[in-house]
Motif scaffolding. Structure first.
Motif: not given
Length: 338
Positions: A180-184, A224-229, A243-244
């Motif tokens: 959802r976040l990466i699409r935005k 609000v934000a996300g990271v694949i680490a 992020d949004d």
């Protein structure tokens, strides 16, 4: 020359790879991702070098790609290692092989390029970043904090007061929140993320192997934000970030999110943290300028590798491929106004 093996590397390969400073993309976990995507995986090792590579097919061609490989223990092993990739390509019926030698070099050091050119390789459009920023996690937290830019320290220190919480998960179902976040993020920055199925498969494969985590910064019950680490025994990697855009303007969560990942990597005994790609300068017209400036506010050391190189095995077919690829790149640039 040692025989060519099929399938992802095993645990012993990974142990040796990471003990010698090799990259995550040469590991069993990453090759398992490639296999899950439907591509064949091959590997070979010799004295002072090793590589794991993916067999790609498309537009009537077949090529062998070693992401951040071959891994070599010293520069004198470069020629033999690249020759081994080329031999593997011939065995697999490839039209060309693509390598990204995992060796550090000083900016302006032309020796690896000259050596690759002597082997018949040609510099190609980058697949993985040539330059990255690496933090030394053997330093104390106080020393790492001292390297932060002052504004970055303030935003990290204020995160709790602003209601930002950081959540870490290895539940594959949580990939939907990152999607959802990466699409935005893609709509805002005018790029096309990977297909949703890619992120689902990536998370499922790596989470099961405990080779990655998803970090989500949340405020008011929303991400609000996300990271694949990505995570190896020696190194943490800032691999995919999103992020949004609307919420990010009000709630600055990227810095405390990245800092939490760095601190977790340190606490779990890793010796380095790789921010996965920057540009050396801060050219405002470069598409990576913004996130490069962000990453550089954490300090660290610039690491430069030789970059992406192709070694044609069937020169005529390769020339046709290059001409077609360059034409597609020009059309894509024109569509984006570049």
């Amino acid at each position: 020359m040692p025989g060519l093996s099929l399938g992802p590397p095993d645990a012993e390969w990974d142990r040796e790879l990471f003990e010698s400073g090799g990259h995550f993309m040469q590991s069993g976990a990453w090759m398992a991702v490639q296999q899950a995507l439907g591509d064949a995986v091959v590997r070979r090792r010799g004295h002072g070098w090793r590589f794991a590579a993916v067999v790609h097919r498309g537009r009537g061609l077949r090529w062998l790609y070693a992401p951040y490989g071959p891994a070599i223990s010293a520069p004198e092993h470069l020629a033999e290692a690249v020759a081994a990739v080329a031999e593997a390509g011939r065995e697999m019926g490839a039209d060309f092989v693509r390598v990204e030698p995992d060796m550090e070099m000083e900016e302006g050091d032309g020796a690896p390029a000259a050596q690759l050119a002597r082997l018949g390789a040609v510099s190609a459009r980058a697949v993985q970043p040539r330059h990255t920023l690496v933090l030394d996690l053997r330093r104390s937290e106080e020393e790492l904090r001292a390297d932060l830019m002052s504004g970055r320290r303030r935003s990290i220190n204020a995160a709790e007061r602003r209601g930002i919480t950081i959540r870490r998960t290895r539940e594959a179902a949580e990939a939907e929140e990152f999607i959802r976040l990466i699409r935005k993020t893609g709509r805002r920055n005018r790029f096309d993320p990977h297909p949703d199925a890619y992120y689902r498969m990536l998370c499922a494969t790596l989470f099961e192997r405990r080779a990655a985590s998803l970090y989500l910064a949340e405020a008011g019950g929303e991400s609000v934000a996300g990271v694949i680490a990505f995570e190896s025994p020696s190194t943490g990697y800032y691999a995919h970030a999103a992020d949004d855009p609307e919420m990010s303007r009000q709630i600055v969560a990227a810095a405390p999110l990245a800092w939490r990942i760095v601190m977790d990597s340190k606490a779990e005994g890793r010796s380095s943290f790789d921010f996965w790609g920057v540009i050396p300068d801060d050219g405002a017209d470069h598409p990576w300028a913004g996130f490069s400036r962000f990453k550089k506010t954490f300090g660290g050391r610039l690491v430069t590798r030789p970059g992406t190189w192709d070694l044609p095995l069937r020169p005529l077919r390769y020339r046709v491929y290059r001409v077609a690829r360059e034409a597609r790149a020009r059309r894509r640039s024109a569509r984006m106004g570049g």
